[in-house]
Design a protein around this motif. Structure first.
Motif, short mmCIF file in Angstrom:
data_model
loop_
_atom_site.label_atom_id
_atom_site.label_comp_id
_atom_site.label_asym_id
_atom_site.label_seq_id
_atom_site.Cartn_x
_atom_site.Cartn_y
_atom_site.Cartn_z
N ARG A 94 -1.29 -54.31 -15.21
CA ARG A 94 -0.63 -52.98 -15.02
C ARG A 94 0.31 -53.08 -13.55
N PHE A 95 1.56 -52.55 -14.12
CA PHE A 95 2.47 -52.71 -12.81
C PHE A 95 2.67 -51.17 -12.35
N LEU A 96 2.55 -50.84 -11.29
CA LEU A 96 3.06 -49.35 -10.94
C LEU A 96 4.11 -49.74 -9.63
N ARG A 97 5.40 -49.29 -10.26
CA ARG A 97 6.51 -49.20 -9.46
C ARG A 97 6.61 -48.47 -8.10
N LYS A 98 6.83 -48.71 -6.87
CA LYS A 98 7.14 -47.95 -5.82
C LYS A 98 8.59 -47.27 -5.89
N PRO A 99 8.64 -45.90 -5.63
CA PRO A 99 7.68 -45.18 -5.32
C PRO A 99 6.71 -44.63 -6.64
N PHE A 100 5.42 -44.71 -6.34
CA PHE A 100 4.59 -44.42 -7.33
C PHE A 100 4.01 -42.73 -7.35
N SER A 101 3.24 -42.55 -8.25
CA SER A 101 2.55 -41.40 -8.43
C SER A 101 1.16 -41.76 -8.04
N THR A 102 0.48 -40.79 -7.28
CA THR A 102 -0.90 -40.96 -6.90
C THR A 102 -1.59 -40.74 -8.16
N ARG A 103 -1.12 -39.84 -8.98
CA ARG A 103 -1.84 -39.53 -10.21
C ARG A 103 -2.03 -41.02 -11.17
N GLU A 104 -0.84 -41.83 -11.04
CA GLU A 104 -0.77 -43.10 -11.88
C GLU A 104 -2.03 -44.05 -11.19
N VAL A 105 -1.87 -44.00 -9.91
CA VAL A 105 -2.84 -44.80 -9.34
C VAL A 105 -4.22 -44.44 -9.64
N VAL A 106 -4.54 -43.21 -9.57
CA VAL A 106 -5.88 -42.60 -9.94
C VAL A 106 -6.32 -42.83 -11.32
N ALA A 107 -5.34 -42.84 -12.10
CA ALA A 107 -5.54 -42.93 -13.63
C ALA A 107 -5.86 -44.53 -13.87
N PHE A 108 -5.14 -45.45 -13.40
CA PHE A 108 -5.37 -46.78 -13.36
C PHE A 108 -6.92 -47.08 -13.06
N VAL A 109 -7.28 -46.62 -11.70
CA VAL A 109 -8.60 -46.65 -11.24
C VAL A 109 -9.71 -46.22 -12.30
#
Length: 125
Positions: free
Chosen positions: A97-112
């Motif tokens: 998975r690649f989350l491009r900066k600037p990222f959404s913290t929702r995306e980060v939490v969803a990945f985790v």
């Protein structure tokens, strides 16, 4: 040891804090968040038991591709959280998975949450 252990590799302290706060808010105190800023520190942390990892590509002492490859080989889910271009990632690691900066913290939490199988520690259930 916490049931959920998340490795965060990020050399910008403000970005690291944003990621850490977002994940901690979702998982609570039952999760252990390991925040490091270098490849050397990430290498040591990756040698331990982890639930998943969030890796910036360019950190203090190099690129995190070696750490990512170790995680891939051991079956630990990880995502790159980076301002780098996805094309810079070596081919064997491009499935991550690649989350491009600037990222959404929702995306980060969803990945985790997806990486840990939606496990919610009892303290926040």
């Amino acid at each position: 040891m916490a049931a959920v252990r998340v490795l965060i590799v990020e050399d910008d302290p403000f970005i690291a804090m944003d990621i850490e706060m977002a994940v901690a808010e979702q998982l609570g105190e039952a999760a252990e968040l390991i925040v490091v800023e270098s490849v050397a520190q990430a290498r040591r942390a990756a040698a331990g038991q982890l639930s998943c990892a969030l890796l910036d590509i360019d950190v203090v002492d190099g690129k995190t591709f070696e750490v990512a490859d170790t995680l891939r080989k051991t079956g630990i889910p990880f995502a790159f959280v980076s301002g780098s271009a996805p094309q810079e990632v070596p081919k064997p690691l491009r499935q991550a998975r690649f989350l491009r900066k600037p990222f959404s913290t929702r995306e980060v939490v969803a990945f985790v949450m997806a990486a840990i199988g939606g496990i919610v520690p009892e303290s926040i259930a």
